[in-house]
Design a protein around this motif. Structure first.
Motif, short mmCIF file in Angstrom:
data_model
loop_
_atom_site.label_atom_id
_atom_site.label_comp_id
_atom_site.label_asym_id
_atom_site.label_seq_id
_atom_site.Cartn_x
_atom_site.Cartn_y
_atom_site.Cartn_z
N ARG A 1 43.03 43.52 51.10
CA ARG A 1 42.80 42.35 50.24
C ARG A 1 41.79 41.41 50.88
O ARG A 1 41.65 41.35 52.10
CB ARG A 1 44.12 41.62 49.98
CG ARG A 1 45.13 42.48 49.24
CD ARG A 1 44.69 42.78 47.83
NE ARG A 1 45.26 44.04 47.33
CZ ARG A 1 45.05 44.50 46.11
NH1 ARG A 1 44.29 43.82 45.26
NH2 ARG A 1 45.57 45.65 45.74
N GLY B 1 47.77 37.03 51.67
CA GLY B 1 48.69 36.59 50.63
C GLY B 1 49.78 35.70 51.20
O GLY B 1 49.88 35.48 52.41
N MET C 1 49.18 38.27 46.36
CA MET C 1 48.02 38.91 46.96
C MET C 1 46.84 38.71 46.02
O MET C 1 47.02 38.51 44.81
CB MET C 1 48.26 40.40 47.22
CG MET C 1 48.48 41.23 45.97
SD MET C 1 48.74 42.96 46.40
CE MET C 1 48.91 43.68 44.75
N TYR D 1 39.73 43.33 46.23
CA TYR D 1 39.97 44.02 47.48
C TYR D 1 38.64 44.47 48.07
O TYR D 1 37.60 44.44 47.41
CB TYR D 1 40.87 45.23 47.27
CG TYR D 1 40.37 46.19 46.22
CD1 TYR D 1 39.43 47.19 46.53
CD2 TYR D 1 40.81 46.09 44.90
CE1 TYR D 1 38.96 48.05 45.56
CE2 TYR D 1 40.33 46.95 43.92
CZ TYR D 1 39.41 47.93 44.26
OH TYR D 1 38.94 48.78 43.31
#
Length: 219
Positions: free
Chosen positions: A111, A115, A126, A130
């Motif tokens: 990511r 998160g 999250m 990505y």
């Protein structure tokens, strides 16, 4: 509550319509689609889509679902199945049965931002986006005795990596036990280098599943 004595407003369909729906579902396809929907069938037969739903439900028909299959053409299919299933049902004494396989081309994603953890009243979070970190290959060996996994990830999927994984299995299992490995027919499992290593480590025994029969490998 509805009065149970009142007649139902749903009129029974003629048997010809029911037979037509069943026959078209089993033996025909719509002209501009891969399978029938309730509305396309209703339009073709001239009944309501809810009637089509009732007919399909009554006859157990689900045209939107397709099951896949693969028939093994291995000449030694029966013998290999007996060999592998025999290991599962009656494993040898002083031995471990390990189901070994590799999963290649796994996307190694991360990511873009950290998160937040889950807490009362809020799910963990999250980011929706990505970043890619290439691909990896997961090597795993399932111990049929207790369900534990010996696993690792490697960047490639060759006989060299397979040998490294065999050495990891050798290191993480009790030295006094024979090891019976259930594997598929991937070429990296049968190279001369692998055969030489297995000859030098006689406690390892490879059992190959029939071709097109990966369902036999429990991992």
């Amino acid at each position: 509550l509805k009065d149970a004595t009142r007649p139902s407003r749903v009129k029974p369909l003629p048997s010809e319509k029911i037979k037509q729906v069943v026959h078209m579902t089993l033996h025909g396809k719509p002209p501009n689609a891969t399978h029938w929907s309730v509305r396309s069938m209703a339009k073709a037969v001239g009944i309501s889509y809810s009637s089509v739903q009732r007919i399909w439900h009554a006859h157990g028909l689900k045209p939107h679902l397709v099951d896949t299959f693969k028939v093994s053409r291995d000449k030694n299919f029966a013998a290999k199945v007996e060999d592998v299933v025999g290991l599962y049902l009656n494993p040898p004494d002083k031995a471990l049965v390990l189901c070994v396989d590799e999963k290649s081309q796994i996307q190694a994603l991360d990511r873009t931002q950290p998160g937040l953890p889950m807490k009362k009243g809020r799910a963990g979070t999250m980011t929706h986006d990505y970043k890619r970190n290439g691909t990896t290959t997961l090597f795993a060996a399932l111990n049929m005795l207790d369900g534990k996994i010996i696993g690792t990830c490697m960047p490639r999927h060759r006989h060299r990596e397979f040998l490294r994984f065999l050495k990891l299995i050798d290191h993480q299992t009790p030295p006094g036990l024979d090891l019976h490995l259930v594997v598929d027919n991937y070429a990296s499992h049968k190279t001369p280098a692998v055969k030489r290593w297995l000859k030098a480590h006689p406690r390892f025994h490879l059992h190959f599943t029939p071709t097109s029969a990966s369902w036999l490998n429990m991992v």
